[in-house]
Design a protein around this motif. Structure first.
Motif, PDB file in Angstrom:
ATOM      1  N   LEU A 130       0.636  -1.345   0.008  1.00 55.14           N
ATOM      2  CA  LEU A 130      -0.041  -0.062  -0.102  1.00 55.14           C
ATOM      3  C   LEU A 130       0.792   1.101   0.116  1.00 55.14           C
ATOM      4  O   LEU A 130       0.384   2.383  -0.675  1.00 55.14           O
ATOM      5  CB  LEU A 130      -0.878   0.142   1.138  1.00 55.14           C
ATOM      6  CG  LEU A 130      -1.871   1.191   1.315  1.00 55.14           C
ATOM      7  CD1 LEU A 130      -2.736   1.401   0.264  1.00 55.14           C
ATOM      8  CD2 LEU A 130      -2.593   1.217   2.723  1.00 55.14           C
ATOM      9  N   TYR A 131       1.821   1.079   0.771  1.00 50.50           N
ATOM     10  CA  TYR A 131       2.797   2.480   0.822  1.00 50.50           C
ATOM     11  C   TYR A 131       4.081   2.637   0.054  1.00 50.50           C
ATOM     12  O   TYR A 131       4.645   3.245  -0.070  1.00 50.50           O
ATOM     13  CB  TYR A 131       3.227   2.601   2.538  1.00 50.50           C
ATOM     14  CG  TYR A 131       1.858   2.826   3.341  1.00 50.50           C
ATOM     15  CD1 TYR A 131       1.071   3.712   3.081  1.00 50.50           C
ATOM     16  CD2 TYR A 131       1.625   1.801   4.432  1.00 50.50           C
ATOM     17  CE1 TYR A 131      -0.031   4.100   3.898  1.00 50.50           C
ATOM     18  CE2 TYR A 131       0.765   2.184   5.233  1.00 50.50           C
ATOM     19  CZ  TYR A 131      -0.065   2.896   5.017  1.00 50.50           C
ATOM     20  OH  TYR A 131      -1.245   3.151   5.675  1.00 50.50           O
TER      21      TYR A 131
ATOM     22  N   ASP B 228      -3.740  -7.876  -5.129  1.00 49.54           N
ATOM     23  CA  ASP B 228      -3.278  -6.542  -5.671  1.00 49.54           C
ATOM     24  C   ASP B 228      -3.031  -6.799  -6.982  1.00 49.54           C
ATOM     25  O   ASP B 228      -3.196  -6.044  -7.899  1.00 49.54           O
ATOM     26  CB  ASP B 228      -2.152  -6.093  -4.938  1.00 49.54           C
ATOM     27  CG  ASP B 228      -1.785  -4.715  -5.383  1.00 49.54           C
ATOM     28  OD1 ASP B 228      -2.537  -3.774  -5.028  1.00 49.54           O
ATOM     29  OD2 ASP B 228      -0.697  -4.127  -5.846  1.00 49.54           O
TER      30      ASP B 228
ATOM     31  N   SER C 224      -9.764  -5.476   0.526  1.00 45.86           N
ATOM     32  CA  SER C 224      -8.637  -4.744  -0.331  1.00 45.86           C
ATOM     33  C   SER C 224      -7.267  -4.688   0.478  1.00 45.86           C
ATOM     34  O   SER C 224      -7.532  -4.703   1.781  1.00 45.86           O
ATOM     35  CB  SER C 224      -9.070  -3.278  -0.973  1.00 45.86           C
ATOM     36  OG  SER C 224      -9.216  -2.581   0.362  1.00 45.86           O
TER      37      SER C 224
ATOM     38  N   GLN D  13      -5.846  -1.979   0.839  1.00 44.09           N
ATOM     39  CA  GLN D  13      -5.929  -0.765   1.578  1.00 44.09           C
ATOM     40  C   GLN D  13      -6.921  -1.020   2.753  1.00 44.09           C
ATOM     41  O   GLN D  13      -6.243  -0.505   3.874  1.00 44.09           O
ATOM     42  CB  GLN D  13      -6.763   0.186   0.839  1.00 44.09           C
ATOM     43  CG  GLN D  13      -6.780   1.624   1.589  1.00 44.09           C
ATOM     44  CD  GLN D  13      -7.451   2.914   0.578  1.00 44.09           C
ATOM     45  OE1 GLN D  13      -7.364   2.715  -0.644  1.00 44.09           O
ATOM     46  NE2 GLN D  13      -8.026   3.636   1.380  1.00 44.09           N
ATOM     47  N   HIS D  14      -8.097  -1.375   2.680  1.00 37.98           N
ATOM     48  CA  HIS D  14      -8.996  -1.677   3.965  1.00 37.98           C
ATOM     49  C   HIS D  14      -8.026  -2.525   5.101  1.00 37.98           C
ATOM     50  O   HIS D  14      -8.284  -2.228   6.071  1.00 37.98           O
ATOM     51  CB  HIS D  14     -10.075  -2.435   3.586  1.00 37.98           C
ATOM     52  CG  HIS D  14     -11.081  -1.611   3.185  1.00 37.98           C
ATOM     53  ND1 HIS D  14     -12.151  -1.902   2.398  1.00 37.98           N
ATOM     54  CD2 HIS D  14     -11.124   0.077   3.062  1.00 37.98           C
ATOM     55  CE1 HIS D  14     -13.242  -0.776   2.045  1.00 37.98           C
ATOM     56  NE2 HIS D  14     -12.289   0.268   2.264  1.00 37.98           N
TER      57      HIS D  14
ATOM     58  N   THR E 233      -4.651  -2.823   5.338  1.00 35.26           N
ATOM     59  CA  THR E 233      -3.460  -2.317   6.181  1.00 35.26           C
ATOM     60  C   THR E 233      -4.088  -1.043   7.062  1.00 35.26           C
ATOM     61  O   THR E 233      -3.695  -0.989   8.100  1.00 35.26           O
ATOM     62  CB  THR E 233      -2.695  -1.712   4.959  1.00 35.26           C
ATOM     63  OG1 THR E 233      -2.428  -2.819   4.033  1.00 35.26           O
ATOM     64  CG2 THR E 233      -1.558  -0.768   5.549  1.00 35.26           C
ATOM     65  N   GLU E 234      -4.811  -0.346   6.440  1.00 38.15           N
ATOM     66  CA  GLU E 234      -5.471   0.938   7.268  1.00 38.15           C
ATOM     67  C   GLU E 234      -6.458   0.414   8.106  1.00 38.15           C
ATOM     68  O   GLU E 234      -6.194   0.897   9.467  1.00 38.15           O
ATOM     69  CB  GLU E 234      -6.055   1.895   6.444  1.00 38.15           C
ATOM     70  CG  GLU E 234      -4.978   2.373   5.136  1.00 38.15           C
ATOM     71  CD  GLU E 234      -5.796   3.440   4.481  1.00 38.15           C
ATOM     72  OE1 GLU E 234      -5.114   4.319   3.910  1.00 38.15           O
ATOM     73  OE2 GLU E 234      -7.003   3.477   4.400  1.00 38.15           O
TER      74      GLU E 234
ATOM     75  N   THR F 197      -4.481   8.013   9.722  1.00 42.33           N
ATOM     76  CA  THR F 197      -4.343   6.675   9.070  1.00 42.33           C
ATOM     77  C   THR F 197      -4.606   6.676   7.562  1.00 42.33           C
ATOM     78  O   THR F 197      -3.548   6.146   6.792  1.00 42.33           O
ATOM     79  CB  THR F 197      -4.801   5.581  10.005  1.00 42.33           C
ATOM     80  OG1 THR F 197      -4.570   5.680  11.263  1.00 42.33           O
ATOM     81  CG2 THR F 197      -4.644   4.215   9.479  1.00 42.33           C
ATOM     82  N   GLU F 198      -5.708   7.182   7.099  1.00 40.63           N
ATOM     83  CA  GLU F 198      -6.103   7.102   5.863  1.00 40.63           C
ATOM     84  C   GLU F 198      -5.059   7.763   5.041  1.00 40.63           C
ATOM     85  O   GLU F 198      -4.884   7.680   3.957  1.00 40.63           O
ATOM     86  CB  GLU F 198      -7.517   7.738   5.586  1.00 40.63           C
ATOM     87  CG  GLU F 198      -8.655   6.845   5.952  1.00 40.63           C
ATOM     88  CD  GLU F 198     -10.017   7.398   5.244  1.00 40.63           C
ATOM     89  OE1 GLU F 198     -10.562   6.443   4.846  1.00 40.63           O
ATOM     90  OE2 GLU F 198     -10.308   8.319   5.525  1.00 40.63           O
TER      91      GLU F 198
ATOM     92  N   GLY G 247      -2.096   8.264   5.599  1.00 39.46           N
ATOM     93  CA  GLY G 247      -0.583   7.841   5.595  1.00 39.46           C
ATOM     94  C   GLY G 247       0.371   8.300   6.650  1.00 39.46           C
ATOM     95  O   GLY G 247       1.418   8.110   6.585  1.00 39.46           O
TER      96      GLY G 247
END
Length: 331
Positions: free
Chosen positions: A118-119, A159, A188, A190-191, A193-194, A284-285, A287
């Protein structure tokens, strides 16, 4: 219609996606040890990738458990599925030194947390599947649940899907580790991880600091320290287990005392700062938490090391050690 998304159980997943394939697990720490042993017990051909044999315990620990161990680069070359189960900030260095250049078309790269993808600290080549499988618990718990004939809730994500079978591979891994015994969902990167980062800051961080606040307040006001410790730490365990079994409202309305119910419903909200929780969620969203953590790791973790020293010898920790020794039969 159910309000819950599709939940995958054993009968929904075919392990053939891993049949005849070699799964290389990078790292033999908490998750590496737990997941590799479960996969092997389910008939998967598992090898371990590890760092320098003389410097790291992973190699020796994996060999003691009966696994064949290779240096990271050799394990990648021998594998069809490469599972990176190293600590998030440590992953990029190992990945670019030993993994990236040894990947070949149609391999699967699997993570247990979406942080690196994600990052962008890891950018895989376009010719491999990139998936995620995360069990909702630490490796030793994953393993114990598996041995008990149960499992632990999990999530999978995709991914990159080069082969057209990435999701099937991720679900097969989840089944091999035992998570589809209980239930596994598709989300996902994103979901996952965050959501994980948010949970650890608010739920874990909030709960642990509430425990400290309860102990310190009671001890400061003259309560016996053993009693304060039991109230701050031990009392919540049975409550959480019961809520997990029956749900919050069933617990409050039927299983706890009416005094407890009244306290929870009226005073409980006063403890929670919803504005601060929302602020942490937005950070968090954006980053911002990830950036702080990566910078912290790169600088040698000075904040973490200072906080560890602060709490290691605190009055609560000293009392807790004595409490566990005196009440050992209850543990």
């Amino acid at each position: 219609m159910s309000s819950i998304e599709k939940v995958y159980h054993d009968e929904d997943v075919n392990m053939d996606a891993l049949k005849g394939k070699v799964v290389a697990i990078m790292g033999y720490g908490s998750q590496g040890r737990g997941q590799s042993n479960c996969l092997r017990d389910n008939g998967v051909n598992v090898i371990i990738g590890a760092g320098n044999k003389d410097r790291y315990p992973d190699w020796e620990n994996a060999e003691k458990d009966g696994f064949t161990v290779y240096p990271f680069d050799e394990a990648v070359k021998k594998a069809d599925v490469v599972m990176i189960l190293l600590q998030d900030p440590a992953q990029p260095a190992v990945y670019y030194e030993s993994i990236h250049q040894n990947l070949r078309p149609n391999q699967t790269l699997c993570f247990a947390h979406g942080f690196a993808i994600l990052y962008g600290t890891i950018v895989p080549p376009e010719f491999v599947d990139v998936v995620l499988f995360v069990p909702n618990g630490p490796g030793p718990v994953v393993r114990q649940k598996f041995l008990d004939g149960s499992g632990i809730y999990g999530a999978v994500a995709v991914d990159q899907d080069v082969t057209g079978h990435a999701k099937e591979t991720a679900l097969a891994i989840a089944k091999g580790v035992g998570s589809t015994r209980t239930g596994t969902v598709y989300i996902s990167f994103q979901h996952e991880t965050e959501g994980d980062n948010f949970e650890e800051q608010v739920l874990y961080g909030g709960t642990i600091n509430l425990m400290r606040a309860v102990y310190e307040t009671m001890a400061k006001n003259g309560y016996p320290k053993s009693f304060a410790y039991a109230k701050a730490i031990r009392s919540i365990r049975s409550v959480i287990d019961d809520i997990d079994r029956v749900g919050i409202e069933e617990y409050l309305s039927k299983r706890c005392s009416r005094t407890c119910e009244f306290a929870v419903r009226t005073s409980g909200p006063r403890v929670i700062n919803y504005d601060e929780i929302e602020k942490i969620f937005r950070e968090t969203e954006k980053g911002e938490f990830a950036k702080r953590w990566l910078l912290e790791f790169q600088c040698g973790m000075p904040t973490l090391n200072r906080l560890r020293r602060t709490h290691k010898n605190s009055n609560m920790e000293v009392v807790g050690k004595e409490w566990r020794e005196k009440f050992s039969k209850e543990v």
